[in-house]
Write a protein that holds these residues in place. Structure first.
Motif, PDB file in Angstrom:
ATOM      1  N   TYR A  48     -21.205  27.520 -19.989  1.00  0.00           N
ATOM      2  CA  TYR A  48     -20.850  26.535 -20.149  1.00  0.00           C
ATOM      3  C   TYR A  48     -19.665  26.160 -18.605  1.00  0.00           C
ATOM      4  O   TYR A  48     -18.863  27.062 -18.532  1.00  0.00           O
ATOM      5  CB  TYR A  48     -20.273  25.875 -20.577  1.00  0.00           C
ATOM      6  CG  TYR A  48     -20.555  24.231 -20.907  1.00  0.00           C
ATOM      7  CD1 TYR A  48     -21.766  23.140 -21.082  1.00  0.00           C
ATOM      8  CD2 TYR A  48     -18.980  23.307 -20.730  1.00  0.00           C
ATOM      9  CE1 TYR A  48     -21.424  22.188 -21.682  1.00  0.00           C
ATOM     10  CE2 TYR A  48     -19.093  22.214 -20.771  1.00  0.00           C
ATOM     11  CZ  TYR A  48     -20.383  21.672 -21.318  1.00  0.00           C
ATOM     12  OH  TYR A  48     -20.659  20.235 -21.633  1.00  0.00           O
ATOM     13  N   THR A  88     -16.218  25.921 -17.386  1.00  0.00           N
ATOM     14  CA  THR A  88     -15.230  26.128 -17.330  1.00  0.00           C
ATOM     15  C   THR A  88     -14.237  25.339 -16.133  1.00  0.00           C
ATOM     16  O   THR A  88     -13.134  24.981 -17.053  1.00  0.00           O
ATOM     17  CB  THR A  88     -14.570  27.353 -17.297  1.00  0.00           C
ATOM     18  OG1 THR A  88     -14.538  28.016 -15.863  1.00  0.00           O
ATOM     19  CG2 THR A  88     -15.693  28.007 -17.995  1.00  0.00           C
ATOM     20  N   LEU A  89     -14.750  25.079 -15.626  1.00  0.00           N
ATOM     21  CA  LEU A  89     -13.978  23.275 -14.425  1.00  0.00           C
ATOM     22  C   LEU A  89     -14.749  21.974 -14.368  1.00  0.00           C
ATOM     23  O   LEU A  89     -15.671  22.415 -14.090  1.00  0.00           O
ATOM     24  CB  LEU A  89     -13.783  24.230 -13.335  1.00  0.00           C
ATOM     25  CG  LEU A  89     -13.523  23.455 -12.326  1.00  0.00           C
ATOM     26  CD1 LEU A  89     -11.693  23.432 -12.089  1.00  0.00           C
ATOM     27  CD2 LEU A  89     -13.056  23.948 -10.912  1.00  0.00           C
ATOM     28  N   ASN A  90     -14.715  21.912 -14.917  1.00  0.00           N
ATOM     29  CA  ASN A  90     -14.872  20.250 -15.192  1.00  0.00           C
ATOM     30  C   ASN A  90     -14.711  18.919 -13.853  1.00  0.00           C
ATOM     31  O   ASN A  90     -13.134  18.812 -14.269  1.00  0.00           O
ATOM     32  CB  ASN A  90     -15.189  19.387 -16.122  1.00  0.00           C
ATOM     33  CG  ASN A  90     -16.956  20.152 -17.115  1.00  0.00           C
ATOM     34  OD1 ASN A  90     -17.451  20.383 -16.892  1.00  0.00           O
ATOM     35  ND2 ASN A  90     -15.939  20.972 -18.148  1.00  0.00           N
ATOM     36  N   ASP A  99     -21.038  28.673 -13.245  1.00  0.00           N
ATOM     37  CA  ASP A  99     -20.250  28.942 -12.009  1.00  0.00           C
ATOM     38  C   ASP A  99     -21.881  29.683 -11.408  1.00  0.00           C
ATOM     39  O   ASP A  99     -21.590  29.655  -9.741  1.00  0.00           O
ATOM     40  CB  ASP A  99     -19.022  29.721 -12.569  1.00  0.00           C
ATOM     41  CG  ASP A  99     -17.831  28.856 -12.873  1.00  0.00           C
ATOM     42  OD1 ASP A  99     -17.882  27.640 -13.508  1.00  0.00           O
ATOM     43  OD2 ASP A  99     -17.166  29.239 -13.643  1.00  0.00           O
ATOM     44  N   TYR A 140     -10.320  13.435 -10.743  1.00  0.00           N
ATOM     45  CA  TYR A 140     -10.078  13.843 -12.398  1.00  0.00           C
ATOM     46  C   TYR A 140     -10.414  15.083 -12.555  1.00  0.00           C
ATOM     47  O   TYR A 140     -12.461  15.155 -12.944  1.00  0.00           O
ATOM     48  CB  TYR A 140     -10.174  13.119 -13.087  1.00  0.00           C
ATOM     49  CG  TYR A 140     -10.014  13.515 -14.606  1.00  0.00           C
ATOM     50  CD1 TYR A 140      -9.063  13.870 -15.043  1.00  0.00           C
ATOM     51  CD2 TYR A 140     -11.374  13.200 -15.700  1.00  0.00           C
ATOM     52  CE1 TYR A 140      -8.254  14.525 -16.276  1.00  0.00           C
ATOM     53  CE2 TYR A 140     -10.789  13.332 -17.218  1.00  0.00           C
ATOM     54  CZ  TYR A 140      -9.990  14.243 -17.052  1.00  0.00           C
ATOM     55  OH  TYR A 140      -9.027  14.376 -18.231  1.00  0.00           O
ATOM     56  N   VAL A 141      -9.811  16.244 -12.543  1.00  0.00           N
ATOM     57  CA  VAL A 141     -10.807  17.781 -12.991  1.00  0.00           C
ATOM     58  C   VAL A 141      -9.827  18.380 -13.696  1.00  0.00           C
ATOM     59  O   VAL A 141      -8.301  18.231 -14.324  1.00  0.00           O
ATOM     60  CB  VAL A 141     -10.515  18.717 -11.666  1.00  0.00           C
ATOM     61  CG1 VAL A 141     -10.471  19.867 -12.250  1.00  0.00           C
ATOM     62  CG2 VAL A 141     -10.880  18.397 -10.336  1.00  0.00           C
ATOM     63  N   THR A 142     -10.735  18.941 -14.655  1.00  0.00           N
ATOM     64  CA  THR A 142      -9.842  19.677 -15.860  1.00  0.00           C
ATOM     65  C   THR A 142      -9.526  20.663 -15.897  1.00  0.00           C
ATOM     66  O   THR A 142     -11.139  21.238 -15.916  1.00  0.00           O
ATOM     67  CB  THR A 142     -10.032  19.657 -17.666  1.00  0.00           C
ATOM     68  OG1 THR A 142     -11.803  19.361 -17.184  1.00  0.00           O
ATOM     69  CG2 THR A 142      -9.989  16.986 -17.189  1.00  0.00           C
ATOM     70  N   SER A 143      -8.929  22.040 -16.733  1.00  0.00           N
ATOM     71  CA  SER A 143      -9.831  23.011 -17.304  1.00  0.00           C
ATOM     72  C   SER A 143      -8.882  23.924 -17.972  1.00  0.00           C
ATOM     73  O   SER A 143      -7.826  24.208 -18.499  1.00  0.00           O
ATOM     74  CB  SER A 143      -9.628  24.099 -15.657  1.00  0.00           C
ATOM     75  OG  SER A 143      -9.730  25.730 -16.297  1.00  0.00           O
ATOM     76  N   TYR A 144      -9.446  23.788 -19.721  1.00  0.00           N
ATOM     77  CA  TYR A 144      -8.734  23.456 -20.513  1.00  0.00           C
ATOM     78  C   TYR A 144      -8.851  24.517 -20.962  1.00  0.00           C
ATOM     79  O   TYR A 144      -7.541  25.329 -21.715  1.00  0.00           O
ATOM     80  CB  TYR A 144      -9.322  22.570 -21.173  1.00  0.00           C
ATOM     81  CG  TYR A 144      -9.267  21.253 -21.345  1.00  0.00           C
ATOM     82  CD1 TYR A 144      -7.998  19.878 -21.109  1.00  0.00           C
ATOM     83  CD2 TYR A 144     -10.510  20.195 -21.736  1.00  0.00           C
ATOM     84  CE1 TYR A 144      -8.209  19.180 -20.610  1.00  0.00           C
ATOM     85  CE2 TYR A 144     -10.648  18.879 -21.159  1.00  0.00           C
ATOM     86  CZ  TYR A 144      -9.331  18.024 -20.973  1.00  0.00           C
ATOM     87  OH  TYR A 144      -9.094  16.745 -20.784  1.00  0.00           O
ATOM     88  N   TYR A 145     -10.437  25.524 -21.191  1.00  0.00           N
ATOM     89  CA  TYR A 145      -9.948  26.773 -21.995  1.00  0.00           C
ATOM     90  C   TYR A 145     -10.427  27.706 -21.178  1.00  0.00           C
ATOM     91  O   TYR A 145     -10.030  28.979 -21.321  1.00  0.00           O
ATOM     92  CB  TYR A 145     -11.665  26.795 -22.465  1.00  0.00           C
ATOM     93  CG  TYR A 145     -11.639  25.661 -23.711  1.00  0.00           C
ATOM     94  CD1 TYR A 145     -10.801  25.550 -24.891  1.00  0.00           C
ATOM     95  CD2 TYR A 145     -11.939  24.312 -23.459  1.00  0.00           C
ATOM     96  CE1 TYR A 145     -10.493  24.815 -25.600  1.00  0.00           C
ATOM     97  CE2 TYR A 145     -11.784  23.495 -24.376  1.00  0.00           C
ATOM     98  CZ  TYR A 145     -10.959  23.277 -25.525  1.00  0.00           C
ATOM     99  OH  TYR A 145     -10.840  22.389 -26.349  1.00  0.00           O
ATOM    100  N   VAL A 146     -10.119  27.648 -19.485  1.00  0.00           N
ATOM    101  CA  VAL A 146     -10.079  28.708 -19.125  1.00  0.00           C
ATOM    102  C   VAL A 146      -8.603  29.130 -17.817  1.00  0.00           C
ATOM    103  O   VAL A 146      -8.845  27.687 -16.772  1.00  0.00           O
ATOM    104  CB  VAL A 146     -11.362  29.347 -17.823  1.00  0.00           C
ATOM    105  CG1 VAL A 146     -10.262  29.727 -16.262  1.00  0.00           C
ATOM    106  CG2 VAL A 146     -12.201  29.730 -18.657  1.00  0.00           C
ATOM    107  N   ARG A 156      -5.791  28.344 -14.819  1.00  0.00           N
ATOM    108  CA  ARG A 156      -5.725  28.178 -13.328  1.00  0.00           C
ATOM    109  C   ARG A 156      -4.956  27.384 -13.191  1.00  0.00           C
ATOM    110  O   ARG A 156      -4.134  26.844 -14.209  1.00  0.00           O
ATOM    111  CB  ARG A 156      -6.980  27.499 -12.936  1.00  0.00           C
ATOM    112  CG  ARG A 156      -8.904  28.201 -13.614  1.00  0.00           C
ATOM    113  CD  ARG A 156      -9.859  27.315 -12.782  1.00  0.00           C
ATOM    114  NE  ARG A 156     -11.277  27.691 -12.189  1.00  0.00           N
ATOM    115  CZ  ARG A 156     -12.175  27.339 -13.047  1.00  0.00           C
ATOM    116  NH1 ARG A 156     -12.086  27.082 -14.466  1.00  0.00           N
ATOM    117  NH2 ARG A 156     -13.105  28.662 -13.111  1.00  0.00           N
ATOM    118  N   HIS A 172     -14.401   9.359 -13.991  1.00  0.00           N
ATOM    119  CA  HIS A 172     -13.587  10.804 -13.334  1.00  0.00           C
ATOM    120  C   HIS A 172     -12.853  10.391 -12.149  1.00  0.00           C
ATOM    121  O   HIS A 172     -12.639  11.842 -11.053  1.00  0.00           O
ATOM    122  CB  HIS A 172     -14.688  11.711 -13.553  1.00  0.00           C
ATOM    123  CG  HIS A 172     -14.216  11.540 -14.808  1.00  0.00           C
ATOM    124  ND1 HIS A 172     -14.937  13.509 -15.581  1.00  0.00           N
ATOM    125  CD2 HIS A 172     -13.785  11.019 -15.912  1.00  0.00           C
ATOM    126  CE1 HIS A 172     -14.581  12.845 -16.973  1.00  0.00           C
ATOM    127  NE2 HIS A 172     -14.017  12.029 -17.441  1.00  0.00           N
TER     128      HIS A 172
END
Lengths: 447, 447, 447
Positions: free
Chosen positions: A376, A378-380, A390, C118-124, C126, C324
């Motif tokens: 999946y 990891t950056l959205n 990626d 709007y950008v997220t990186s919850y689980y990695v 950064r 977003h």
């Protein structure tokens, strides 16, 4: 006898084309013999006069030569030019008559003035000669001499059988017919494609099914085989394909489904055929079953047997005007098309081995956290929505299919059903399913 | 009383048309009496005031005469000119009033200025007169005298019943209504067609079903009959048709299916109707059931009875502007159309007797060898493919149907289902099925 | 705390919009606190590190400030201008680098040059900054200083729950998510509509279902709730709606059906959604379930829970380019649209309470005599056929529906099924059904 290399089908074609085959006799026997040089073919015989279901095995027919001599003694027709010049299964005849009397025994097709039509009279004794309409129109009045040297002798009806064992005793039956004289698409394309499929299946390490191959004379050959082995097939046959007309110019390989599909109880092979035609319409097509036309599937699908026998063809009988004439030759058919057809049939057979596997998602509560498994992004963000991971190319589509597969894989659906649900070909789900299985997220719960 | 000859429907029409019928009274009684001269009709009566289901039988209504006199004493309206001039079931009334006061009791239809509308008020006492809009617009101001000579007396509500016995006690019910005054398509076409069907069924040697015929006043008549015999019908009735509006110009005879069709449990008559409309759309059509319009099928199909009662019509109520007016006469309807409609209904009834027969192929393993039975061409070539046998005309189509019938006749399907499967009318399979049955290749395994 | 008056959603919006929410931390906690001023909301916490299904609760994330300084020391980006300027869940970072090295940590969208994505990186882990493409293109070469003041601390993940009791313990679940920073349609529209629906349901005297409301961080919030209460929902949950994207310009409110609908076992809420979209396509629409996009229904509908969770939206994610980005604000969304959406959701919920009632006609034999009950026109003629009763407006349509309802109400069909059968919205049958029930002609036989 078996070779790991692929047979040169063009060379084989050139050996087979000149032979004057019929439903019995030396023509078909010699042809079977040639095929046995390339595959493990056992040749069987059923004696003349044997009752087979509602039919009786006819005598062996052989052609020595047939000629028509004109008023000036000149040779007008000679089967050494084309073995279509004689009515197949014609009685022998020798005699003289005026052109007017001869006409009743001549067969031509005014709609195709340059073609010698292929005419048969297996079950009613007749003598006759075939010629192009142009030849016929040029016949001058006068006295003609007919010399038809044919024989009908007690003997056997021949057919050939080959088998490739698999993990189970379930049989997948592949047949073609070898009873027409010198024609290409509607004669040799089927047996040649059958040989190619045999070679490719034989090269596999494992096969889920036992594959059985039949080369038979059309109609009476399948009647004979069913009389002997029909009940066994009812018990063991999981699917089948009659191969016919596979060398023409059509873009699609089409499947005629079995009677079971027609009567609302489709066999696996029917379901796969409909799926492929729906999912990949540029490559595959489907034709509804009918008992009123076609080939040996008419016998295999007769209601008493009702076997799951489909038929695969490219440019079918009735779709091309060269059908059943001397013009059905290599000007119309190509060896390349036969090979391409065999490849597609092979690909369908490989799908057929797995398309009914039922998988179960082992992490069914909430979505598995795919990100930490590298499945999946990891950056959205809005500008990344066209990518799925990626690294992966065109992964967005694959990720969608992966998520759908995980949602639908509750052990109650086959891979085919899931593909249909998602709207893709089952062939595209295969690698995803395999990957998830290797991750332990899917397990096979089919049995 | 019963005559083997067919009644002259035109003469009968001319006797019936002038009678001022209503749902009770001498008009309908006299009309039933006339029908009993042509068929074995028993006339029944239900006393005024009888509770019938949720309804009560009304009194007998009779019209002596109704007239409207103008300011100068001249006769403006007279039911001797048209019995539509009085509101059907009108109270008697005698009195004088100004035109303004009279208007509330006059009924006309501005959308059809030359038509006298047919107006009824069965269950709320009212008096009223009907006239064309053109007549109404010509009324001059002044004092008018109304003389409506009608009576409502205790008596009976009449209906007629006839029955033709069959091989079984299963009843097929055919009804029409006889309660409208002088109108043609939406009144007499139904009873006339019913008489013709009765005559044709009576002439048959055998009938599979017992055919029962009803001539009733609309709605309250079927309510009465159901109150008395509804439970018996629930047990014995296999199918039925309300005949109505069968004399108009439409090309098709259409069937309104029963409530059972609407609720997903179609009766045989519904299945046949849908089949005929689908297979022969130039001749037959189908209309979905609705409880919100139509005729007595509304009562027969009420959910408590839920009888398999369809309705047959040609040009229906609501499809023609002459409906329920004085213009619904022989300028609109033809006797020839009524007769043609009756013939089609009769043909449908004959199909209905056999369309659910299940046949079984007695030679189900492989195809029967049709050639030796004269059912297959013995000579085959590309130029003979348009013929089926050496002799038969248009035999190719028949041969295809024969092969399909043999393939599908495994005892699990009705002839109708097979016709639907093949895509032809069940009427075209009948002779083929009969021939194969006579050859012993098919047998009837229905019961 | 609970107010009978409706909250001013615009004022509430203005308080909530500036807060920098994420899936954990003070932003979402403060936002929940504000909602609890308007509804009986209990706020819960799940400790950092808790295993929830296949996931782990992340730490609390908080933003103090993030800034980018240019080569001349000028402030280029500052989260005090827009909290979208920092990658949501970004690591803290402080340092200097050349523009070239900085680029890998900058996020912009060239297809929308004026929007901050709007950008997220919850689980990695950064760090990163977001800016419009126009801003990015204007960056001059040189040395930049990054100051990202964020923290990740052990703490809790918060969510809020409210409940309105009903006649039964069956739960209808309504959720929305509250984890996005300053965006309007795809953030605040859902919680605002949820509040409005809560207020309207709270004002009812009786409710058939127990309504439960959830405000959660998306995905991980529903994962947490399901880990704690999933099994309880499996037992008690009758239906549900995820509210999202309800403030855009689309004409229709659309329902994304649940996985149960997708897999052929539709829940009541799915059936109602499909019905409304079919019966009133100007107002309602339907979207097929997919596990490959959407909101928390992906978790509720995961195959292990398979809950009847639909989703309601107006202008959905993917349908508008402002999605977003910083452009998803009150220029795009309107409070009026949020309120109108809430009204339609409320209306659907009211229908949902009764649409599966099964009624039985208590006078099923023949039609009830509606005339004497004032439900049928007492005077009939061709010119009155456009009216249904003497008094009622557009009564013809209502009379047709009444007759159809009486015919179909045999206790086996729900009101929805009857509406579908008739071809009208279930909302139009409600008053008729209620009237007939009050007359004793219909009775509720649902249980």
């Amino acid at each position: 006898m078996v070779s790991a290399e692929l047979t040169d089908l063009r060379q084989l074609f050139d050996r087979l084309f000149p032979i004057c085959r019929s439903i019995t006799g030396p023509g078909i026997r010699d042809s079977l013999q040639i095929f046995s040089e390339h595959m493990d073919l056992e040749i069987h015989g059923v004696p003349t006069g044997t009752r087979v279901l509602d039919w009786t095995v006819p005598a062996e027919w052989s052609l020595e030569r047939a000629r028509l001599f004109g008023p000036d003694g000149e040779v007008v027709l000679d089967t050494r030019d084309s073995n279509l010049h004689v009515v197949n299964f014609s009685e022998p005849f020798s005699g003289e008559m005026d052109l007017d009397a001869l006409q009743a025994h001549l067969f031509s097709d005014p709609t195709q003035p340059d073609a010698i039509p292929y005419v048969t009279s297996y079950y009613v004794p007749r003598w006759g000669l075939c010629l192009s309409q142009r030849q016929r129109d040029a016949l001058k009045p006068g006295r003609y001499r007919v010399e038809i040297e044919t024989r009908k002798d007690d003997g056997v009806l021949n057919y050939g059988v080959a088998e490739l064992p698999g993990e189970t005793d379930d049989v997948f039956l592949i047949t073609s017919y070898l009873c027409h004289p010198s024609m290409a698409n509607n004669e040799l394309s089927g047996p040649l494609a059958l040989l190619r499929v045999w070679e490719k299946l034989a090269a596999l390490d494992t096969r889920k099914f036992t594959y059985r191959f039949l080369l038979i004379p059309e109609t009476i050959g399948s009647i004979c085989y069913l009389a002997r082995h029909g009940q066994d097939l009812v018990e063991r046959m999981r699917g089948g394909l009659v191969l016919t007309c596979l060398g023409g110019p059509s873009q699609t390989v089409s499947f005629k489904t079995s009677r079971r599909d027609w009567t609302g109880d489709p066999a696996p092979v029917d379901r796969l055929a409909r799926h492929l035609a729906s999912a990949e319409p540029d490559i595959f097509a489907v034709r509804d079953f009918t008992p009123a036309g076609g080939s040996d599937e008419r016998q295999f699908c007769s209601p008493g047997f009702n076997l799951p026998m489909a038929q695969a063809a490219r440019t079918t009988y009735g779709e091309y005007e060269e059908y059943h004439t001397s013009l059905d030759n290599l000007d119309f058919m190509t060896i390349r098309a036969v090979e391409a057809s065999a490849d597609r049939v092979m690909s369908a057979l490989l799908s057929h081995e797995v398309f009914e596997t039922r998988y179960r998602n082992t992490i069914p509560h909430g979505e598995p956290q795919l990100g930490r498994r590298g499945l999946y992004p990891t950056l959205n963000g809005p500008m990344t929505s066209q990518f799925s991971t990626d690294s992966e190319q065109d992964g967005r589509k694959a990720l969608e299919r992966l998520l759908c597969l995980l949602s639908l894989a509750d052990g109650t659906r086959t891979l085919l059903q899931i593909a249909g649900h998602i709207g893709c070909s089952v062939r595209h789900l295969e690698p995803i399913a395999r990957h998830l299985e290797s991750e332990g997220i899917l397990e096979d719960v089919s049995q």
